[in-house]
Design a protein around this motif. Structure first.
Motif, mmCIF file in Angstrom:
data_model
loop_
_atom_site.group_PDB
_atom_site.id
_atom_site.type_symbol
_atom_site.label_atom_id
_atom_site.label_comp_id
_atom_site.label_asym_id
_atom_site.label_seq_id
_atom_site.Cartn_x
_atom_site.Cartn_y
_atom_site.Cartn_z
ATOM 1 N N HIS A 10 0.824 -1.229 0.000
ATOM 2 C CA HIS A 10 0.000 0.000 0.000
ATOM 3 C C HIS A 10 0.852 1.271 0.000
ATOM 4 N N GLU A 24 -2.413 0.345 7.972
ATOM 5 C CA GLU A 24 -1.506 -0.691 7.479
ATOM 6 C C GLU A 24 -0.286 -0.095 6.781
ATOM 7 N N HIS A 78 2.526 -7.110 4.808
ATOM 8 C CA HIS A 78 1.169 -6.593 4.995
ATOM 9 C C HIS A 78 0.678 -6.833 6.413
ATOM 10 N N ILE A 79 -0.421 -6.130 6.737
ATOM 11 C CA ILE A 79 -1.159 -6.368 7.976
ATOM 12 C C ILE A 79 -2.563 -6.787 7.553
#
Ligand code: ZN
Length: 336
Positions: A10, A24, A78-79
């Protein structure tokens, strides 16, 4: 040289998952930077990140950056969100090499070991970055941002450090990396790591403004510690030159001394950037244009029409060939 490509998910207009006051895109960038720092302490490893600040990069471009570089391993961080707790990781759900699978096993073990996360397992999915990359690739989901227990852990920088540590331990095992001897790292940056001068003692680093943002970015991206005073002086100019020299070394193996002086060697090593370019060299170009009073619009590392027009204006004002392309001559004049 083992090339490890780290992709913090992201960024920019895309925050990724959000919850419990967390985003995130911010968490994964912190983890990725720690991870890169820790990895660089090993010998024989080179690290690149898709982004080192809050910018948007498309999924295809992320994969392309790693492919173009010839990375040996691709790690996307990532989360998670959507109801769950703990850690899981993904490899592509099509044909993958056995190396991809064994590396996933190592990653899964080491991250769970370092973090104590609930292990949701080794999974497969058709994610773009896994599908479009040419080398063994993995995407890790480090806790659930919308789970109170995971979110509490993610709020603690020490825990983010453990996440990074787990990833690094896995990569070290995958490639048999050995800890570097700090004294003779051949092309490793030999600077001692500044112990976060951030906002520890009050006022000067709280300055706001575009130049202050540039100064903060230079400090964090290139591990410098210039004053954040929103003023363009010799120190900031030197830091921008150091940034340029670092990028020329990292991206083009120029072997320059990172001394902040734009001399004949740096001029010869300089590359040409034009409309359509993106990345940290474009960012440095935009930053110095801004500091010199020729606004390139957003300082976002993307060479668009406004940056081109700012280059043209600067070239016209300085009696250079007016082509809107920044090459050695233009850079030299910008850093004069
Ligand atoms: Zn994500």
């Amino acid at each position: 040289m083992i090339k490890i490509f780290i992709d913090p998910g992201h960024g920019g207009s895309d925050p990724g998952a959000v919850g419990n006051g967390l985003q995130e895109k911010e968490l994964v960038l912190k983890i990725a930077k720690r991870l890169a720092e820790k990895l660089e302490e090993y010998d024989g490893v080179e690290v690149r990140l898709t982004r080192t600040d809050d910018t948007f990069i498309s999924l295809s471009n992320r994969a392309k950056m790693a492919n173009d570089w010839g990375a040996h391993y691709y790690l996307s961080i990532h989360i998670n969100a959507g109801g769950g707790e703990g850690y899981e990781d993904f490899i592509f759900n099509g044909n993958v090499s056995s190396a991809t699978e064994s590396k996933q096993s190592l990653m899964n073990e080491e991250v769970v070991e370092a973090t104590g996360f609930n292990n949701r397992g080794k999974k497969q999915a058709n994610f773009a970055v896994l599908r479009q990359t040419n080398m063994p690739a993995i995407l890790t989901e480090n806790g659930f941002i919308d789970n109170a227990s995971d979110a509490n852990k993610l709020k603690d920088d020490k825990f983010l450090d453990k996440i990074a540590e787990g990833h690094v331990n896995a990569i070290a095992k995958m490639f048999g990396l050995k800890s570097g001897s700090p004294s003779n790292g051949s092309n490793a940056p030999s600077k001692p790591r500044p112990s976060k001068p951030k906002n520890s003692n009050g006022s000067p680093n709280k300055a706001s403004g575009t130049i202050a943002t540039i100064q903060r970015t230079l400090n964090s991206r290139y591990r410098l510690s210039i004053s954040v005073d929103n003023l363009f002086g010799p120190q900031t100019k030197g830091a921008l030159v150091k940034g340029l020299q670092t990028e020329l070394n990292r991206q083009f193996n120029r072997g320059l001394a990172v001394d902040g002086v734009f001399g004949p060697k740096t001029r010869r090593a300089c590359v040409t950037v034009r409309q359509g370019a993106r990345g940290n060299i474009t960012w440095i170009l935009q930053a110095v244009l801004h500091c010199k009073g020729t606004s390139p619009g957003a300082i976002d590392g993307i060479f668009g029409a406004k940056t081109r027009s700012a280059v043209r204006t600067f070239q016209r004002q300085n009696n250079l060939q007016v082509d809107g392309i920044a090459g050695p001559q233009t850079f030299q004049m910008l850093f004069k």
